[in-house]
Design an enzyme around this catalytic site. Structure first.
Site, short mmCIF file in Angstrom:
data_model
loop_
_atom_site.label_atom_id
_atom_site.label_comp_id
_atom_site.label_asym_id
_atom_site.label_seq_id
_atom_site.Cartn_x
_atom_site.Cartn_y
_atom_site.Cartn_z
N ASP A 145 0.84 -1.21 0.00
CA ASP A 145 0.00 0.00 0.00
C ASP A 145 0.87 1.26 0.00
O ASP A 145 1.99 1.24 0.53
CB ASP A 145 -0.91 -0.03 1.24
CG ASP A 145 -2.04 0.99 1.15
OD1 ASP A 145 -2.41 1.38 0.02
OD2 ASP A 145 -2.57 1.38 2.20
N HIS A 199 1.98 3.52 -9.19
CA HIS A 199 1.72 2.09 -9.35
C HIS A 199 2.85 1.42 -10.13
O HIS A 199 3.23 0.29 -9.82
CB HIS A 199 0.37 1.87 -10.06
CG HIS A 199 -0.81 2.29 -9.23
ND1 HIS A 199 -0.98 1.93 -7.91
CD2 HIS A 199 -1.90 3.06 -9.53
CE1 HIS A 199 -2.11 2.44 -7.44
NE2 HIS A 199 -2.68 3.14 -8.41
N LEU A 258 10.60 -20.93 -4.55
CA LEU A 258 9.74 -19.97 -3.85
C LEU A 258 8.38 -19.96 -4.54
O LEU A 258 8.33 -19.96 -5.77
CB LEU A 258 10.38 -18.57 -3.93
CG LEU A 258 9.60 -17.37 -3.39
CD1 LEU A 258 9.55 -17.44 -1.85
CD2 LEU A 258 10.28 -16.06 -3.81
C1 IPE Z 1 -5.41 -2.63 0.17
O1 IPE Z 1 -5.12 -1.29 -0.03
C2 IPE Z 1 -5.35 -3.37 -1.12
C3 IPE Z 1 -4.03 -3.46 -1.74
C4 IPE Z 1 -2.93 -2.98 -1.28
C5 IPE Z 1 -4.01 -4.17 -2.98
P1 IPE Z 1 -6.26 -0.17 -0.15
O2 IPE Z 1 -5.56 1.11 -0.32
O3 IPE Z 1 -7.22 -0.56 -1.20
O4 IPE Z 1 -6.96 -0.30 1.27
P2 IPE Z 1 -7.81 0.75 2.11
O5 IPE Z 1 -8.87 1.29 1.19
O6 IPE Z 1 -6.87 1.82 2.55
O7 IPE Z 1 -8.34 -0.03 3.26
C1 IPE Z 2 -1.79 0.37 -3.27
O1 IPE Z 2 -1.62 1.73 -3.36
C2 IPE Z 2 -2.11 -0.24 -4.61
C3 IPE Z 2 -3.52 -0.65 -4.75
C4 IPE Z 2 -4.41 -0.59 -3.82
C5 IPE Z 2 -3.92 -1.17 -6.03
P1 IPE Z 2 -2.79 2.78 -3.22
O2 IPE Z 2 -3.23 3.18 -4.59
O3 IPE Z 2 -3.86 2.30 -2.32
O4 IPE Z 2 -2.00 3.97 -2.55
P2 IPE Z 2 -2.52 4.97 -1.44
O5 IPE Z 2 -2.99 4.17 -0.29
O6 IPE Z 2 -3.62 5.76 -2.08
O7 IPE Z 2 -1.32 5.80 -1.11
MG MG Z 3 -4.16 2.46 -0.31
#
Ligand code: IPE
Ligand code: IPE
Ligand code: MG
Length: 248
Positions: free
Chosen positions: A25, A42, A137
């Site tokens: 995240d 991303h 792995l």
């Molecule tokens: C969780 O992250 C999902 C992934 C990292 C793939 P999100 O950014 O979607 O989660 P919330 O919305 O903060 O809970």
């Molecule tokens: C995690 O990064 C990737 C996915 C959930 C696909 P985010 O896009 O949730 O990044 P933040 O949390 O907004 O920084």
């Molecule tokens: Mg996120």
């Protein structure tokens, strides 16, 4: 400083995690901090993913790595971000498949795939097939994954077996439920790491994490380095897992 030294100490003893799962995240915040588009965050996250697989491959005690790449709730994001994420998935799978295979890494995917475009489903199936006999792995990618949906799917499968008189309701036990989850052939995670500072599971491996150690790291996913992984492992090694029993 002392704490930092302690955190980075080489893990020792017997308690090393065989299965590490990561909630990757913070890509969006990484991009916002730099004033670049979210898709840049991303794609930088994709580079961190490559580095992490390599770091795990070169730490021989790690046998399983499970990564949360896209949640079922992430479909609710704006369509352009979803498209960008799907295109990155296409790109990385094509680019990384051969390397994973050369490195004896087995790739698996878990999630609810009926939402995925047919070409992506085909790509994922091809990578699974290509790498299925690899042994160093096992990397499991959770794509369009939700733990509650996974449990619901398992319940439906079991209910169908009951309606066909293949099993009796009182034959349902924890082993049977686990065997109907998409993670049936991999052990429960020993350690779940979440980057980006949030302290929640966001619908990831809810059944499997009953006794998993949790580690929350403030570092944003695109900045994740092998030393961050080593800090989490060192923290894990210092913990006592009691599983409800009393310590020895
Ligand atoms: C969780 O992250 C999902 C992934 C990292 C793939 P999100 O950014 O979607 O989660 P919330 O919305 O903060 O809970
Ligand atoms: C995690 O990064 C990737 C996915 C959930 C696909 P985010 O896009 O949730 O990044 P933040 O949390 O907004 O920084
Ligand atoms: Mg996120």
């Amino acid at each position: 400083m002392t704490e930092l030294l302690e955190e980075t100490a080489t893990p020792q003893g017997t308690s090393l995690p065989e299965h590490i799962a990561i909630i990757m995240d913070g890509n969006g915040r990484w991009a916002t901090e730099r004033g670049v588009s979210r898709v840049r965050g991303h794609s930088q996250g994709g580079e961190a993913f490559r580095g992490l697989v390599e770091a795990c491959r070169t730490r021989p005690f790690i046998k399983y790595l499970t990564l949360y790449a896209f949640s079922i709730e992430n479909w609710k994001r704006p369509a352009d971000e979803v498209d960008d994420l799907m295109n990155l998935l296409r790109h990385y799978m094509k680019r990384e498949a051969a390397t994973m295979n050369e490195n004896n890494v087995r790739m698996r995917f878990i999630g609810q795939f009926d939402n995925l475009a047919p070409d992506i489903r085909r790509d994922l199936a091809e990578v699974e097939e290509l790498t299925k006999n690899n042994t160093r792995l096992t990397v499991t990618m959770a794509v369009s994954y939700g733990a509650r949906q996974e449990i619901r799917h398992a319940m439906q499968q079991i209910a169908e077996k009951i309606s066909r008189n293949e099993i009796a309701p009182d034959a349902i036990d924890e082993t049977m439920i686990a065997a109907h989850l998409r993670t049936a052939d991999i052990p429960d995670p020993d350690l779940i790491i979440r980057t980006g500072g949030e302290q929640r599971l966001s619908n990831f491996l809810l059944w499997q994490s009953a006794y998993t150690e949790l580690y929350f790291d403030k570092v944003l996913w695109p900045d994740y380095l092998p030393e961050n992984l080593d800090q989490a492992i060192a923290s894990f090694s210092r913990r006592e897992r009691r599983f409800g029993k009393r310590n020895a």
